[in-house]
Design an enzyme around this catalytic site. Sequence first.
Site, mmCIF file in Angstrom:
data_model
loop_
_atom_site.group_PDB
_atom_site.id
_atom_site.type_symbol
_atom_site.label_atom_id
_atom_site.label_comp_id
_atom_site.label_asym_id
_atom_site.label_seq_id
_atom_site.Cartn_x
_atom_site.Cartn_y
_atom_site.Cartn_z
ATOM 1 N N HIS A 30 51.282 47.524 42.311
ATOM 2 C CA HIS A 30 49.973 46.879 42.321
ATOM 3 C C HIS A 30 50.055 45.659 43.242
ATOM 4 C CE1 HIS A 30 46.329 44.978 41.193
ATOM 5 N NE2 HIS A 30 46.912 44.009 40.513
ATOM 6 N N CYS A 40 43.969 45.508 35.955
ATOM 7 C CA CYS A 40 44.710 45.974 37.140
ATOM 8 C C CYS A 40 45.654 47.136 36.846
ATOM 9 C CB CYS A 40 45.491 44.819 37.755
ATOM 10 S SG CYS A 40 44.414 43.545 38.421
ATOM 11 N N ASN A 85 43.865 41.766 46.454
ATOM 12 C CA ASN A 85 43.984 42.493 45.191
ATOM 13 C C ASN A 85 42.657 43.205 44.902
ATOM 14 O OD1 ASN A 85 44.200 43.365 42.562
ATOM 15 N ND2 ASN A 85 44.996 41.433 41.753
HETATM 16 C C1 LIG Z 1 47.014 32.187 41.819
HETATM 17 C C2 LIG Z 1 48.341 31.885 42.455
HETATM 18 C C3 LIG Z 1 48.401 32.439 43.862
HETATM 19 C C4 LIG Z 1 48.521 30.372 42.535
HETATM 20 O O1 LIG Z 1 49.799 30.063 43.052
HETATM 21 P P1 LIG Z 1 50.705 29.001 42.304
HETATM 22 O O2 LIG Z 1 51.890 28.852 43.145
HETATM 23 O O3 LIG Z 1 50.896 29.459 40.890
HETATM 24 O O4 LIG Z 1 49.821 27.713 42.381
HETATM 25 P P2 LIG Z 1 49.229 26.809 41.212
HETATM 26 O O5 LIG Z 1 48.144 27.529 40.500
HETATM 27 O O6 LIG Z 1 50.357 26.250 40.407
HETATM 28 O O7 LIG Z 1 48.631 25.676 42.072
HETATM 29 C C5 LIG Z 1 49.442 24.804 42.859
HETATM 30 C C6 LIG Z 1 48.550 23.805 43.538
HETATM 31 O O8 LIG Z 1 47.782 24.489 44.556
HETATM 32 C C7 LIG Z 1 46.389 24.241 44.354
HETATM 33 N N1 LIG Z 1 45.637 25.422 44.773
HETATM 34 C C8 LIG Z 1 45.199 26.463 44.027
HETATM 35 N N2 LIG Z 1 44.541 27.336 44.795
HETATM 36 C C9 LIG Z 1 44.571 26.843 46.052
HETATM 37 C C10 LIG Z 1 44.070 27.298 47.286
HETATM 38 N N3 LIG Z 1 43.387 28.449 47.403
HETATM 39 N N4 LIG Z 1 44.298 26.554 48.376
HETATM 40 C C11 LIG Z 1 44.963 25.399 48.300
HETATM 41 N N5 LIG Z 1 45.462 24.908 47.150
HETATM 42 C C12 LIG Z 1 45.266 25.627 46.051
HETATM 43 C C13 LIG Z 1 46.250 23.957 42.885
HETATM 44 O O9 LIG Z 1 45.081 23.225 42.618
HETATM 45 C C14 LIG Z 1 47.501 23.187 42.598
HETATM 46 O O10 LIG Z 1 47.325 21.871 43.001
HETATM 47 P P3 LIG Z 1 47.961 20.653 42.173
HETATM 48 O O11 LIG Z 1 49.432 20.885 42.246
HETATM 49 O O12 LIG Z 1 47.481 19.475 42.925
HETATM 50 O O13 LIG Z 1 47.416 20.803 40.801
HETATM 51 C C15 LIG Z 1 49.505 32.469 41.620
HETATM 52 O O14 LIG Z 1 49.615 31.771 40.418
HETATM 53 C C16 LIG Z 1 49.317 33.912 41.324
HETATM 54 O O15 LIG Z 1 49.344 34.759 42.195
HETATM 55 N N6 LIG Z 1 49.206 34.250 40.041
HETATM 56 C C17 LIG Z 1 49.056 35.623 39.608
HETATM 57 C C18 LIG Z 1 47.691 36.082 39.961
HETATM 58 C C19 LIG Z 1 47.523 37.536 39.769
HETATM 59 O O16 LIG Z 1 48.353 38.296 40.133
HETATM 60 N N7 LIG Z 1 46.376 37.902 39.240
HETATM 61 C C20 LIG Z 1 45.927 39.197 39.097
HETATM 62 C C21 LIG Z 1 46.509 39.828 37.908
HETATM 63 S S1 LIG Z 1 47.117 41.320 38.319
#
Ligand SMILES: CC(C)(COP(=O)(O)OP(=O)(O)OC[C@H]1O[C@@H](n2cnc3c(N)ncnc32)[C@H](O)[C@@H]1OP(=O)(O)O)[C@@H](O)C(=O)NCCC(=O)NCCS
Length: 329
Positions: free
Chosen positions: A256, A116, A286
């Site tokens: 980004h 990214c 993204n």
């Molecule tokens: C991916 C992202 C949105 C997840 O959000 P988060 O708040 O960290 O959520 P978690 O991964 O801790 O998951 C929390 C819960 O939601 C659930 N969950 C994950 N995706 C889900 C979805 N699409 N819908 C519903 N629930 C979801 C998980 O299974 C987890 O459940 P649990 O608590 O029962 O285990 C976040 O971590 C993120 O944006 N990370 C950076 C990603 C990024 O920028 N990537 C590109 C690099 S530039």
Amino acid sequence: MSQKLQAAITGVAGYVPEKVLTNKELEKMVDTTDEWITTRTGIKERRILEDGKGPSDMAVLAIKDLLEKTNTKPEEVDLILFATVTPDLVFPATANITADKAGLVNAFGYDINAACSGFIYALTTGAKFVESGTHKKVIVVGADKMSSIIDYQDRATCIIFGDGGGAVMLEPDEEGYGICDSILKSDGSGRKYLHQKAGGSVKPPSIETIQAREHYVYQEGKQVFKAAVSNMADVSRRIMERNNLSAEDVAYLVAHQANLRIIDATRNAMNLDEEKVMINIQRYGNTTNGTIPLCLWEWEDKLKKGDNLILAAFGGGFTWGSVYVKWAY
Ligand SMILES: CC(C)(COP(=O)(O)OP(=O)(O)OC[C@H]1O[C@@H](n2cnc3c(N)ncnc32)[C@H](O)[C@@H]1OP(=O)(O)O)[C@@H](O)C(=O)NCCC(=O)NCCS
């Protein structure tokens, strides 16, 4: 008094596919809700490129527009840098394919893969060619067809990514406009949290890798989130400090578009008001290398000559960085 030779951005163009994939549609594909996606990421919909097309096809359309806007003939372009993690083919470079399709007959070019952060790496690299005096019209593209490496059975990743891209023209400037400073960083130990398991030379495609669904983005979201927040904020603050820029001096943060919460954290670290950040993540998700040029493209009409922009990105690698741009038109 004439200043040192810099690379000014003299035009920007973008392209997003027509097909829209909404959160509501994703609700039917995986166990998720529009509410969860919106509150955790800020994304409402993203674009999907049709089968049989690749980043070069999006880039060619953006470049056509860019050449028109900057009054440039295709044969005048002497370099094209293409930032992508979803190249049309493993080889040759998508830059070469794009140059051929766009008629850039005198340009050499190559791809840059920094996930990214690729667009800001490529922008800085392109600027060096201009600053050295060897190249006068450099096109920097950032474009990805993320839908080609996303597992639409994995709710943790399929909600985030989309397809799209854009391009800028770099040209010499001696009045202080253009790419003024860059801080680029990487830490390969972060690769365990964000990568594609198969399809490279270590694990070429096989029936086993396909059955194990290893040709898709693998991400440990929480780890990526934490690293993104601290590193994007750190380099954005540092580039302001070392260029003596206060929050008042900055016209826009061009971040980004990975997650609205990451963008907000970066903006807060820079003490910027909400209206000073470009945000289109709600419409495109993204797009990896596409996010920053797409933002510049959509905000182009609002930008004024002399505006100080801070571009900031974080991505797989890990890679991250920020670029200080003085807008040239
Ligand atoms: C991916 C992202 C949105 C997840 O959000 P988060 O708040 O960290 O959520 P978690 O991964 O801790 O998951 C929390 C819960 O939601 C659930 N969950 C994950 N995706 C889900 C979805 N699409 N819908 C519903 N629930 C979801 C998980 O299974 C987890 O459940 P649990 O608590 O029962 O285990 C976040 O971590 C993120 O944006 N990370 C950076 C990603 C990024 O920028 N990537 C590109 C690099 S530039």
